[in-house]
Design a protein around this motif. Structure first.
Motif, PDB file in Angstrom:
ATOM      1  N   SER A  69      -9.397  22.677 -43.759  1.00 22.79           N
ATOM      2  CA  SER A  69      -9.042  22.543 -42.354  1.00 22.79           C
ATOM      3  C   SER A  69      -7.867  21.573 -42.244  1.00 22.79           C
ATOM      4  CB  SER A  69     -10.226  22.021 -41.537  1.00 22.79           C
ATOM      5  OG  SER A  69     -10.487  20.656 -41.840  1.00 22.79           O
ATOM      6  N   LYS A  87      -7.711  18.849 -40.490  1.00 24.28           N
ATOM      7  CA  LYS A  87      -8.227  17.487 -40.614  1.00 24.28           C
ATOM      8  C   LYS A  87      -8.542  17.155 -42.065  1.00 24.28           C
ATOM      9  CE  LYS A  87     -11.925  14.436 -38.974  1.00 24.28           C
ATOM     10  NZ  LYS A  87     -13.128  14.342 -38.112  1.00 24.28           N
ATOM     11  N   THR A 138      -6.220  18.555 -33.170  1.00 23.43           N
ATOM     12  CA  THR A 138      -7.136  18.529 -34.304  1.00 23.43           C
ATOM     13  C   THR A 138      -8.581  18.556 -33.838  1.00 23.43           C
ATOM     14  OG1 THR A 138      -5.479  17.187 -35.449  1.00 23.43           O
ATOM     15  CG2 THR A 138      -7.652  17.350 -36.465  1.00 23.43           C
ATOM     16  N   THR A 139      -8.914  17.761 -32.830  1.00 26.29           N
ATOM     17  CA  THR A 139     -10.301  17.759 -32.351  1.00 26.29           C
ATOM     18  C   THR A 139     -10.642  19.086 -31.676  1.00 26.29           C
ATOM     19  OG1 THR A 139      -9.587  16.633 -30.319  1.00 26.29           O
ATOM     20  CG2 THR A 139     -10.435  15.266 -32.093  1.00 26.29           C
ATOM     21  N   TYR A 140      -9.661  19.732 -31.066  1.00 25.54           N
ATOM     22  CA  TYR A 140      -9.919  21.059 -30.492  1.00 25.54           C
ATOM     23  C   TYR A 140     -10.254  22.047 -31.591  1.00 25.54           C
ATOM     24  CZ  TYR A 140      -9.277  25.439 -28.013  1.00 25.54           C
ATOM     25  OH  TYR A 140      -9.471  26.701 -27.478  1.00 25.54           O
ATOM     26  N   GLU A 154     -11.550  21.302 -34.474  1.00 20.65           N
ATOM     27  CA  GLU A 154     -12.803  20.900 -35.111  1.00 20.65           C
ATOM     28  C   GLU A 154     -14.007  21.109 -34.209  1.00 20.65           C
ATOM     29  OE1 GLU A 154     -13.342  19.399 -38.264  1.00 20.65           O
ATOM     30  OE2 GLU A 154     -11.297  20.010 -38.742  1.00 20.65           O
ATOM     31  N   ARG A 155     -13.859  20.766 -32.920  1.00 14.56           N
ATOM     32  CA  ARG A 155     -15.016  20.744 -32.032  1.00 14.56           C
ATOM     33  C   ARG A 155     -14.857  21.574 -30.772  1.00 14.56           C
ATOM     34  NH1 ARG A 155     -14.498  14.957 -32.993  1.00 14.56           N
ATOM     35  NH2 ARG A 155     -13.955  14.641 -30.811  1.00 14.56           N
ATOM     36  N   GLY A 156     -13.685  22.145 -30.552  1.00 17.93           N
ATOM     37  CA  GLY A 156     -13.473  22.955 -29.358  1.00 17.93           C
ATOM     38  C   GLY A 156     -13.183  22.146 -28.110  1.00 17.93           C
ATOM     39  N   VAL A 157     -12.940  20.842 -28.256  1.00 17.18           N
ATOM     40  CA  VAL A 157     -12.638  19.974 -27.124  1.00 17.18           C
ATOM     41  C   VAL A 157     -11.343  19.233 -27.439  1.00 17.18           C
ATOM     42  CG1 VAL A 157     -13.402  18.054 -25.683  1.00 17.18           C
ATOM     43  CG2 VAL A 157     -15.081  19.676 -26.610  1.00 17.18           C
ATOM     44  N   GLU A 164      -9.388  16.371 -27.168  1.00 17.65           N
ATOM     45  CA  GLU A 164      -9.425  14.963 -26.809  1.00 17.65           C
ATOM     46  C   GLU A 164      -9.115  14.140 -28.042  1.00 17.65           C
ATOM     47  OE1 GLU A 164     -13.394  14.408 -25.414  1.00 17.65           O
ATOM     48  OE2 GLU A 164     -14.298  14.544 -27.412  1.00 17.65           O
ATOM     49  N   ASP A 223      -9.749  11.391 -30.942  1.00 15.76           N
ATOM     50  CA  ASP A 223     -10.866  10.862 -31.710  1.00 15.76           C
ATOM     51  C   ASP A 223     -10.682   9.348 -31.795  1.00 15.76           C
ATOM     52  OD1 ASP A 223     -12.389   9.828 -33.918  1.00 15.76           O
ATOM     53  OD2 ASP A 223     -12.628  11.866 -34.683  1.00 15.76           O
TER      54      ASP A 223
END
Length: 619
Positions: A183, A185, A244-246, A248-251, A253, A255
């Motif tokens: 990924s 990240k 990156t957070t989108y 990884e987690r779909g949001v 925002e 980290d």
């Protein structure tokens, strides 16, 4: 024993600072000879500083890092027009006009060709055991450079294509090469591991090493501990960013934990500046970060530089090319202009420190004189209509000494001579940052200057710190336990460097200005009350300070905003010769869907094996 036919053999001692990266010699040595001594091993490592290290300045006669909403190009075969229109396959079909996958010019030195340099790094690690007679310091210097460059080339590839396999060993023909993609990240975390190793091995200053003390300043341009920490800060910031957070987690925002790591790494570099290793240059020297027409060696370098490609001039150096690409063809440009957009111009605040559309700017910002009384970085970065650009009086008609970017003249005179699709701007502006006054065919200065785009300079560290710590502390004015600086403090340090001119005249080039001691004001208090409000000011400050240095396209992607209409549409400035009206119009309805957050891989590459998948939307 295997033979390596071509080796960059360099004796770094007793040579000038530019020669150590440029002197090449053919050889037919075996591995014991190449890797057996520190001198020869250093020659092998110097390949990593060579032509395959992509210069941000101009790799293929076009400014291919300019692809965001801050630019638009005059030709459909350059990145600054093609990429905004969403045609990402262009990078694989026009490989001689871009430095992303460049393979037909510049010596296979596009970003994608970084895989070759990663292999060089791994070959160095594989043969490190052959190094004999070296001191502990010499071994650390070799290892530190190998770790840094392996991280650097993976980073340059990953921020364009997303997660990739992390190749950390030398591959033999019989090895299994079916590496699955990590990924984004995960790739960044592997990059950071290499950078930690690099920082532990590399010197703060090469002059303080045994080799450097024997030949002071002969190692200018080599990577340092500061460069490793600075790239680590950037990698952490990318890992912490909303894109990156989108993924990884779909949001989408930030980290906060990774933001704190980014801020800590950036602050380590800032502490080196406090010790005198780096410095934000004074405002009078600010242009020297980008242009040099005085140094006898023609090296573009200041104490603000942390990591850069050392290159010097040789006659009509190719280093002037980007000036020709940003310049109108009338002034000896190349006729394939990458120009600033109205979007970018509007980011520059007034000299009172407020956005031009802020209610408090009414009565101060003059829409009929839109380039006056602005942040001085505007006129040092962007060339506007009506500036006297030719010094010599031997030009006729006399008005041809002035930049002509108006959209309509008087009495049917038509557009300005620098405003047309054939040889000039399509936006009403030109990029000024890398072009000094008198760089035109009339004053005969087009080949008598050099310019440079640093990979990383100190100003970015303050901005990384600000962006990251703003997501960690309870307010933009709060300071963490481990540093004496808030997000607001870091941004204001950058702003206070900027000095306001005395008796500003927007028809004169800034080289003829007199600057006083009054600074651009600190960020207005009303923008520092909460994290979300101040975040937008940090983004704006970053875009202005680092304009056209290869950041904006990456930034609007990692912020996960590039798909929003206000970032897709490019605007041009529209005004007449007499400046009786000003308005903005669409020059490009940009295309940016979800798939455009990553470039596509070459179809032949993703067909090699099942684990190497194409980026979403590009099958």
């Amino acid at each position: 024993m295997k033979k390596i036919i071509t080796l960059l053999l360099v004796i770094p001692l007793l040579v000038s600072c530019e020669d150590y990266l440029e002197r090449t010699q053919k050889s037919d040595l075996d591995e014991e000879q190449i890797f057996g001594s520190y001198q020869n091993f250093t020659g092998f490592v110097d390949n990593l500083y060579g032509e395959k290290l992509v210069r941000y300045i101009d790799q293929a006669n076009c400014a291919c890092l300019d692809m965001g909403d801050d630019v638009y190009g005059s030709k459909d075969f350059i990145a600054s027009q093609t990429i905004p229109q969403g045609n990402y396959w262009w990078i694989w079909t026009n490989t001689w006009q871009n430095m992303i996958t460049e393979s037909k010019s510049g010596g296979n030195s596009g970003f994608w060709n970084g895989w070759e340099q990663i292999r060089v790094c791994n070959q160095g690690f594989k043969n490190l055991h052959l190094l004999v007679g070296a001191t502990d310091e010499e071994v650390r210097l070799i290892k530190g450079q190998l770790h840094f460059f392996r991280a650097w080339y993976h980073f340059e590839i990953a921020r364009i294509w997303g997660g990739v396999p992390y190749i950390d060993r030398f591959l033999e023909p019989g090895d299994n090469m079916r590496f699955p993609r990590l990924s984004f990240k995960e790739t960044l975390m592997r990059i950071i591991e290499d950078l930690d190793e690099a920082a532990a091995c590399l010197p703060v200053d090469w002059n303080e090493t045994e080799q450097g003390m024997a030949a002071p300043d002969a190692y200018l341009g080599r990577v340092t501990k500061g460069a490793a920490l600075a790239l680590k800060a950037r990698a952490y910031l990318y890992a912490a960013s909303p894109l990156t957070t989108y993924m990884e987690r779909g949001v989408a925002e930030y980290d906060p934990e990774l933001c704190e790591e980014a801020a800590k790494a950036a602050y380590e570099v800032i502490k080196l500046a406090d010790q005198g290793v780096y410095k934000l240059v004074d405002w009078k020297d600010y242009p020297n970060n980008f242009i040099n027409n005085t140094n006898a060696q023609r090296v573009v370098y200041t104490k603000e530089y942390i990591w850069f490609k050392l290159t010097t001039a040789r006659g009509n150096s190719q280093l002037v090319r980007i000036g020709n690409i940003h310049n109108s063809q009338r002034f000896e440009g190349k006729g394939q202009v990458t120009a600033a957009t109205q979007n970018m111009v509007d980011m520059y605040e007034t000299k009172w420190g407020l956005p031009i559309d802020d209610p408090e700017s009414e009565g101060k910002y003059g829409p009929m004189n839109p380039w006056a009384n602005r942040d001085p970085r505007l006129l040092q970065t962007i060339l506007v209509d009506g500036v006297k650009w030719v010094a010599t009086s031997n030009i006729s008609p006399a008005e041809d000494a002035y930049v002509q970017l108006y959209s309509a003249g008087g009495a049917g005179a038509g557009n300005g001579k620098d405003m047309n699709s054939g040889s000039g701007s399509l936006t009403g502006y030109l990029i000024r940052k890398y072009i000094p006054y008198k760089a035109n065919k009339f004053d005969k200065q087009t080949s008598n200057y050099q310019f440079g785009i640093p990979y990383i300079r100190l100003a970015e560290m303050y901005l990384i710190y600000a962006e990251a710590i703003n997501e960690v502390c309870p307010s933009p004015t709060a300071v963490p336990a481990w540093a004496p600086m808030s997000a607001v403090d870091a941004v204001n340090i950058i702003r206070r460097r900027v000095k306001l001119p005395i008796d500003e005249d927007v028809t004169k080039p800034y080289e003829l200005y007199t600057y006083g001691t009054e600074s651009l004001p600190d960020v207005a208090a009303k923008f520092t009350t909460d994290r979300e409000t101040f975040r937008k000011r940090i983004w704006n400050e970053r875009s202005v300070e680092l304009a056209f240095e290869g950041h904006r396209w990456y930034d609007i992607r990692r912020w996960y905003v590039a798909h929003l209409p206000e970032y897709k549409i490019r605007y041009k400035g529209v005004f007449d010769k007499q400046h009786t009206y000003f308005r903005k119009e669409v020059v490009c309805n940009g295309v940016f869907d979800q798939k455009h957050y990553w470039m596509p891989f070459n179809r032949t590459d993703v067909q090699q094996y099942e684990g190497f998948t194409q980026n979403p939307g590009w099958n």
